[in-house]
Structure formats: C-alpha cells, structure tokens
Design a protein around this motif. Structure first.
Motif, short mmCIF file in Angstrom:
data_model
loop_
_atom_site.label_atom_id
_atom_site.label_comp_id
_atom_site.label_asym_id
_atom_site.label_seq_id
_atom_site.Cartn_x
_atom_site.Cartn_y
_atom_site.Cartn_z
N GLY A 91 0.80 -1.22 0.00
CA GLY A 91 0.00 0.00 0.00
C GLY A 91 0.84 1.27 0.00
N ASP A 92 0.16 2.40 0.22
CA ASP A 92 0.76 3.72 0.12
C ASP A 92 1.47 4.12 1.41
OD1 ASP A 92 -0.31 4.05 -2.46
OD2 ASP A 92 -2.22 4.73 -1.64
N LEU A 93 2.63 4.72 1.25
CA LEU A 93 3.37 5.27 2.39
C LEU A 93 3.88 6.65 2.00
CD1 LEU A 93 4.60 4.82 5.22
CD2 LEU A 93 6.66 4.01 4.07
N ARG A 94 3.38 7.67 2.67
CA ARG A 94 3.75 9.05 2.36
C ARG A 94 4.87 9.48 3.31
NH1 ARG A 94 -1.49 12.11 3.34
NH2 ARG A 94 -1.49 10.61 5.06
N VAL A 95 6.04 9.73 2.72
CA VAL A 95 7.23 10.06 3.49
C VAL A 95 7.62 11.50 3.18
CG1 VAL A 95 9.65 9.51 3.92
CG2 VAL A 95 8.02 7.68 3.38
N THR A 96 7.86 12.30 4.21
CA THR A 96 8.31 13.66 3.99
C THR A 96 9.69 13.86 4.61
OG1 THR A 96 7.82 16.03 4.36
CG2 THR A 96 7.15 14.50 6.09
N SER A 97 10.52 14.64 3.92
CA SER A 97 11.84 14.98 4.42
C SER A 97 12.28 16.27 3.75
CB SER A 97 12.84 13.85 4.14
OG SER A 97 14.08 14.12 4.78
N THR A 98 13.44 16.77 4.16
CA THR A 98 13.98 17.96 3.53
C THR A 98 14.49 17.61 2.13
OG1 THR A 98 16.18 17.56 4.45
CG2 THR A 98 14.67 18.91 5.76
N ILE A 99 14.63 18.63 1.31
CA ILE A 99 15.10 18.40 -0.07
C ILE A 99 16.49 17.79 -0.06
CG2 ILE A 99 15.75 19.52 -2.24
CD1 ILE A 99 13.60 21.64 -1.61
N GLY A 100 17.39 18.31 0.79
CA GLY A 100 18.75 17.81 0.82
C GLY A 100 18.84 16.37 1.27
N PHE A 101 18.31 16.05 2.43
CA PHE A 101 18.41 14.69 2.96
C PHE A 101 17.63 13.72 2.09
CE2 PHE A 101 17.52 11.12 5.74
CZ PHE A 101 18.74 10.94 6.38
N GLY A 102 16.45 14.13 1.67
CA GLY A 102 15.63 13.24 0.85
C GLY A 102 16.26 12.93 -0.49
N THR A 103 16.89 13.92 -1.10
CA THR A 103 17.48 13.75 -2.42
C THR A 103 18.83 13.04 -2.35
OG1 THR A 103 16.41 15.77 -3.22
CG2 THR A 103 18.26 14.95 -4.50
N LEU A 104 19.68 13.46 -1.41
CA LEU A 104 21.06 12.98 -1.39
C LEU A 104 21.25 11.71 -0.58
CD1 LEU A 104 22.85 16.42 -0.88
CD2 LEU A 104 22.42 15.21 -3.02
N TRP A 105 20.44 11.49 0.45
CA TRP A 105 20.63 10.31 1.29
C TRP A 105 19.54 9.27 1.12
CZ3 TRP A 105 18.71 7.13 5.03
CH2 TRP A 105 19.63 6.34 5.73
N LEU A 106 18.28 9.70 1.21
CA LEU A 106 17.19 8.73 1.24
C LEU A 106 16.84 8.14 -0.13
CD1 LEU A 106 15.00 7.26 2.80
CD2 LEU A 106 13.55 9.30 2.59
N ALA A 107 16.59 8.99 -1.12
CA ALA A 107 16.12 8.52 -2.42
C ALA A 107 17.04 7.48 -3.06
CB ALA A 107 15.90 9.70 -3.38
N PRO A 108 18.38 7.66 -3.03
CA PRO A 108 19.24 6.63 -3.66
C PRO A 108 19.16 5.27 -3.00
CG PRO A 108 20.43 8.71 -3.35
CD PRO A 108 19.15 8.83 -2.58
N ARG A 109 18.65 5.20 -1.76
CA ARG A 109 18.60 3.93 -1.04
C ARG A 109 17.25 3.21 -1.20
NH1 ARG A 109 22.26 7.07 1.72
NH2 ARG A 109 23.96 5.93 2.74
N LEU A 110 16.27 3.87 -1.77
CA LEU A 110 14.93 3.28 -1.84
C LEU A 110 14.88 2.03 -2.70
CD1 LEU A 110 12.61 6.42 -2.03
CD2 LEU A 110 13.05 4.93 -0.08
N VAL A 111 15.85 1.84 -3.57
CA VAL A 111 15.87 0.62 -4.38
C VAL A 111 15.91 -0.61 -3.48
CG1 VAL A 111 18.39 0.68 -4.63
CG2 VAL A 111 17.01 -0.55 -6.30
N LYS A 112 16.58 -0.51 -2.34
CA LYS A 112 16.66 -1.64 -1.42
C LYS A 112 15.32 -1.88 -0.73
CE LYS A 112 21.52 -0.63 -0.50
NZ LYS A 112 22.51 -0.24 0.54
N LEU A 113 14.61 -0.80 -0.43
CA LEU A 113 13.29 -0.92 0.20
C LEU A 113 12.32 -1.60 -0.75
CD1 LEU A 113 11.47 -0.22 2.67
CD2 LEU A 113 10.91 1.91 1.48
N TYR A 114 12.33 -1.18 -2.02
CA TYR A 114 11.42 -1.77 -3.00
C TYR A 114 11.79 -3.22 -3.31
CZ TYR A 114 8.83 2.47 -4.14
OH TYR A 114 8.00 3.56 -4.08
N ALA A 115 13.08 -3.53 -3.25
CA ALA A 115 13.48 -4.92 -3.49
C ALA A 115 12.91 -5.84 -2.43
CB ALA A 115 15.00 -5.01 -3.52
N LYS A 116 12.82 -5.33 -1.23
CA LYS A 116 12.31 -6.12 -0.11
C LYS A 116 10.79 -6.13 -0.05
CE LYS A 116 13.38 -6.97 4.75
NZ LYS A 116 14.16 -6.51 5.92
N TYR A 117 10.19 -4.98 -0.41
CA TYR A 117 8.73 -4.84 -0.33
C TYR A 117 8.20 -4.29 -1.66
CZ TYR A 117 9.90 -5.08 4.63
OH TYR A 117 10.40 -5.47 5.84
#
Length: 301
Positions: A91-117
């Motif tokens: 289902g849907d998960l709405r995640v909010t973060s700052t532009i810097g942290f979300g773009t530079l740290w979080l977004a590149p790692r989401l491939v691992k989250l999607y691989a698992k779920y």
C-alpha cells in the motif's frame, strides 16, 4: 444522500452501462436503473445522457463522479491502513523529508526498500516546510530537528555536521586552503542565509561569510550546492553524509564544521502498529548502520 445509491451510480458511471454495472454488482439491470433514477430524483438532476451506445455523464454527473471517485480512494486507503496492521507490507506510504536529505541520502537507497517490499508505494514529499503528521499530511517524517507536535512517536536516527567539500580537480587547479583566512582566494558555494535550513548550518554559513571570499554562489538546497561542487566550481558547505556517498568529494579544512544537527524519524501514535511504518523505520535504521560503517571506513582509509 444514500450511500448505496452512490455506490451503484459510481459503478454505472465507471462501466458506462447499466448492464455491465449490474454484472459487476450482481444486480439486475432493472434494479440498477431504479437506484440511479432514485438518486437523480433525490438530487433533482439528470446524471446521465442515455443513447444507443450507452450512458454518458452530464455535467452534474461528472461532478458527482469526481466526488465518488475521491470517496472510493479514501475508503480504499482507510481499508489498507486497517488491514496493514495485520497483513504483509503493502500500500501507500507518504514520506516527507527535507530536499537535501531526501534527495542525497534517502532517495538513492529506496531501491533496497522496493526490493524487499515490491508492493509498497512510496510517495516521497521533499520540502523544507514541516508537514503536519497528526493531521495526516504525511505518514512518516525525517526531520533535522526533534518534532514538537504532540501525539508523535520520535526516534533519533543520527547526527549530521555541515562541513566544507571540493573536488580534487578544483583543489589541484586552485590550491588547498590551509585556514579560513585562505578562503578569500576561493569561491564559496552554500545555502543562502535567507533559505529555510537548520540553525547550525546557517550559523556556519554566516561565519564563512565574515571572510571576504573571492566569489560566492548561493543555492536554496543542498542538492544544488552538491551539483555545483561536482562541476569544480568551488568549495561547498554540505552535510557530512555526502562524503560517504561520493568519492569525488574531498574534505577541506576538516576542523571547520557546524554544531551537531540531530536527525529524527517521527510518525503519528495511531500508526504505531502499522506494518508499513515498521518496515520503513527498520529499513532506515539498517541503512544508517551501513552508512556509519562506510563513513568510518572512509575516514580510516
């Protein structure tokens, strides 16, 4: 307004046919027709133009169909949130973060989250404005300071410092400053002091600007600062986690850094049992552990 009539109207509008809607709802065509007529009478409006090829919504019908579509989406979302406390992560998960942290740290790692779920659908909302979690503007937030809103579960994730970085190519061409006084010979790239940012970062930038730097580029988010630095444009003020992500970056004046910036994960108390939230929380924590190891390895290299 009769909810059952609205449900049947929506099915007819979606199918474009009384017969097809009846098949979907397991009702006879005459029963579907009666419900639609009853709804039109209660609203004193014609909802469908009827012709040989089927049904077409009137202007009033379009308005009602938009409303029932939104209602269905909200009901589906509510149903998913109720179920996901008991079932697999989806289902849907709405995640909010700052532009810097979300773009530079979080977004590149989401491939691992999607691989698992793979059935998870993340809506990543990156902005400096603090969204209201209790009012459900988002499900979970990663923020650069402890949230002050009530009824939130908070978890401190890590600490960030703002430091100075450049590329080796820039330093080879322009030299390596050995003190803050030597920064006058370099271009400083940083967030504008007027941009929304954490206080520790703003304080460091203001300190840097007390030196008469040769040239200045200000950007309203760290992603823009990083892109300028990677183009060999100057020395940038960036969060320390970028050094573990990009080996092209070289730390400049290692002793110059901001005060600690705490990073918190927060979500509403009512989502305590949510499988989606638990999955995202655990994923972030695992990635932070891996990040710390990478950062230590980089520092010891």
């Amino acid at each position: 307004m009769d909810w059952d009539k609205l449900r049947i109207f929506h099915a007819v509008a979606d199918a474009g046919s009384l017969t097809h809607a009846g098949d979907k709802l397991n009702l006879s065509q005459s029963a579907v027709s009666r419900q639609v007529r009853g709804l039109e009478e209660s609203l004193n409006a014609t909802l469908f133009h009827r012709h040989a090829r089927g049904l077409i919504l009137t202007e009033q019908g379009e308005l009602l169909f938009d409303a029932t579509t939104a209602m269905n989406k909200r009901l589906d979302t509510a149903s998913a949130r109720i179920r996901d406390s008991e079932e697999e992560v989806f289902g849907d998960l709405r995640v909010t973060s700052t532009i810097g942290f979300g773009t530079l740290w979080l977004a590149p790692r989401l491939v691992k989250l999607y691989a698992k779920y793979p059935d998870l659908r993340v809506d990543l909302m990156l902005e400096e404005r603090v969204l209201d979690l209790p009012m459900r503007e988002a499900d979970v937030a990663i923020r650069m300071k402890e949230p002050s809103q009530a009824d939130l579960i908070r978890k401190r994730l890590m600490t960030v410092k703002m430091q100075l970085f450049a590329t080796q190519a820039y330093l080879d061409e322009n030299g390596v400053p050995d003190s803050l006084d030597a920064m006058v010979e370099h271009r400083l790239i940083c967030q504008s002091v007027n941009a929304t940012q954490v206080g520790a970062s703003s304080t460091l930038v203001k300190q840097m600007l007390t030196y008469d730097v040769r040239s200045l580029l200000t950007v309203n988010n760290y992603f823009g600062v990083l892109q300028a630095v990677l183009q060999d444009l100057g020395i940038g003020v960036l969060p320390d986690y970028v050094s573990a992500e990009d080996t092209r970056l070289v730390k400049v004046l290692p002793d110059v850094e901001s005060a600690d910036v705490p990073v918190f994960l927060a979500y509403p108390e009512e989502l305590r049992q949510s499988k989606r939230i638990a999955a995202f929380r655990d994923f972030v924590q695992e990635e932070i552990t891996a990040y710390r190891k990478a950062l230590r390895a980089r520092e010891n290299a």
